[in-house]
Enzyme design. Structure first.
Site, PDB file in Angstrom:
ATOM      1  CG  PHE A 127      53.061  66.757  79.718  1.00 21.48           C
ATOM      2  CD1 PHE A 127      53.341  68.108  79.877  1.00 21.48           C
ATOM      3  CD2 PHE A 127      53.116  66.211  78.431  1.00 21.48           C
ATOM      4  CE1 PHE A 127      53.683  68.900  78.771  1.00 21.48           C
ATOM      5  CE2 PHE A 127      53.451  66.993  77.328  1.00 21.48           C
ATOM      6  CZ  PHE A 127      53.737  68.343  77.504  1.00 21.48           C
ATOM      7  CG  ASP A 185      47.897  60.845  77.605  1.00 23.92           C
ATOM      8  OD1 ASP A 185      48.497  60.168  76.741  1.00 23.92           O
ATOM      9  OD2 ASP A 185      48.043  62.073  77.717  1.00 23.92           O
ATOM     10  CE  LYS A 232      55.736  61.276  74.503  1.00 18.41           C
ATOM     11  NZ  LYS A 232      56.825  62.209  74.271  1.00 18.41           N
TER      12      LYS A 232
END
Ligand code: PMP
Length: 424
Positions: free
Chosen positions: A137, A238, A267
């Site tokens: 994702f 990532d 995040k």
């Protein structure tokens, strides 16, 4: 105010495309706990999807943000820059794995960091193609969506995707894909679909997040690095979900012997404030010309102030060690009920990036129903859990790493009873 009343208004006013895991509306939050508008308390094992590793409203983060609010809130770093942006870049450049000079750019969301990493990789290599992994994702923007390896709900109805994106299977031994299978598929991709000399980057999550909390084996990462070096391809890690002590090290790539050329972060970087970054080899980061990177809000002074405090807190409170201790406790509790719960097929994860995976016992197949039943029972008892995985049969645990010992015990008790009750 009632959750149900707001929920009805939400149905009338908000696109249903914004999926929601719960219908509890937040009133306030503190460290590992959230209180809803009806005054009910919940233990938060989601951290706003891995954003508050340092807990909700960590006093140091709040203090840093308040101090920044009193000075200035926005100038746009591309117009009137500020030293805190430069200092945060210096800190990240010094922290990321790889013994080479690094540079950084700040943007705002995880997807935007991914977009920029690909822009930079294309610019630096003069190549177009990108390889990502099934189950991965990388965000909901166009390139993020194209790179994401799951059709429903992320891609369905949103085509055409940007061209020149290819997928290889991610190695998950539990689902019958070995490292050798994955590497063979990459090799086949190079023979059948895309000339490796046209590939700008391979992007990989060191632990797949949304895809199911599957850790990239060490030999897989080493092999990827070798393939990249062989063909002049850039390796992009990532770390949007894995970064900032979650896996028991500052970055998940710290578990590996090899370093990526570029890393995306977001995040928990700023502990609840929107900030993301791409950090990588200085010469690669310098490829795009002035004006090619950035954005109005990129590296917001508020996010940057929060991020400095987050990095301090991770170090001062030894959150990497704490992540390892908490993860061990969680996995131990799950192991202790394993004999009673044949639905459990796997308990895993580095540090405090843990997951439990469930099968339907009769069918021997992934059971999203069981995972969801556990989630709903836990929510009913005051514990917020998230599911994930290509089959939706995984519960992932993303509690703040600052969770108090007593609250952790409470959460483990709720988790255990919810799993036991889901069997009934
Ligand atoms: N990459 C990874 C690995 C992620 O987990 C996410 C978010 N779940 C993203 C990118 C996208 O981040 P954002 O939602 O902030 O755009």
């Amino acid at each position: 105010m009632k959750n149900s009343a707001i929920s009805e208004r939400k149905n009338q006013s908000i696109s249903r495309g914004v999926g929601m895991t719960t219908q509890i509306y937040a009133d306030r939050a503190e460290n590992s706990e959230i209180w809803d508008v009806e005054g009910r308390r919940y233990i938060d094992f989601s951290s706003g999807i891995a954003v508050v590793n340092t807990g909700h409203r960590h006093p140091k983060v709040i203090e840093a943000v308040k101090a920044q609010l009193d000075r200035f809130t926005h100038t746009c770093h591309q117009v009137v820059p500020y030293e805190s942006y430069v200092r945060l870049a210096e800190r990240l450049n010094g922290m990321l794995p790889g013994k080479f000079d690094k540079k950084t750019v700040f943007v705002t969301t995880g997807a935007e960091a991914v977009e920029n990493a690909i822009k930079i990789a294309r610019n630096a290599t003069g190549r177009q193609a990108v390889i990502a992994f099934s189950g991965g994702f990388h965000g909901r923007t166009f390139m993020g969506m194209a790179l994401t390896g799951k059709v429903v709900p992320y891609k369905v109805g949103f085509g055409a995707m940007p061209a020149d994106v290819f997928h290889a299977p991610f190695p998950v031994a539990l689902h019958g894909v070995s490292v050798a299978d994955s590497l063979a598929a990459l090799d086949k991709l190079f023979k059948a679909d895309v000339d490796p000399a046209r590939v700008a980057a391979i992007i990989v999550e060191p632990v797949q997040g949304e895809g199911g909390f599957y850790e990239a084996p060490r030999d897989f990462m080493t092999a990827l690095r070798k393939i990249c070096d062989q063909h002049g391809i850039l390796l992009v890690a990532d770390e949007v979900q894995t970064g900032f002590a979650r896996t028991g090290k500052m970055f998940a790539m710290d578990h590996h012997d090899v370093a990526p050329d570029l890393t995306t972060m977001a995040k928990s970087l700023a502990g609840g404030f929107p900030l993301s970054a791409v950090t990588g080899r200085a010469e690669i980061m310098d490829a795009p010309g002035p004006g090619g990177l950035g954005g109005t809000y990129g590296g917001s002074p508020i996010g940057v102030a929060a991020a400095h405090a987050v990095l301090d807190v991770i170090e001062e409170e030894k959150l990497c060690d704490r992540a390892n201790a908490l993860g061990a406790r969680l996995k131990q509790r799950l192991e202790s009920i394993r004999d009673d719960v044949p639905e459990i097929v796997d308990i895993r994860g580095p540090g405090f990036m843990n997951a439990v995976e469930f099968n339907d016992v009769k069918k021997g197949l992934p059971s999203a129903e069981f995972a969801n039943a556990v989630r709903l029972k836990a929510l009913d008892k005051g514990l917020i859990l998230l599911t994930c995985g290509v089959y939706g049969n995984v519960i992932r645990f993303l509690s703040p790493i600052t969770i108090q010992d007593g609250v952790m015990t409470e959460a483990l008790d709720i988790l255990e009873s919810s799993i036991r009750e889901a069997r009934a």
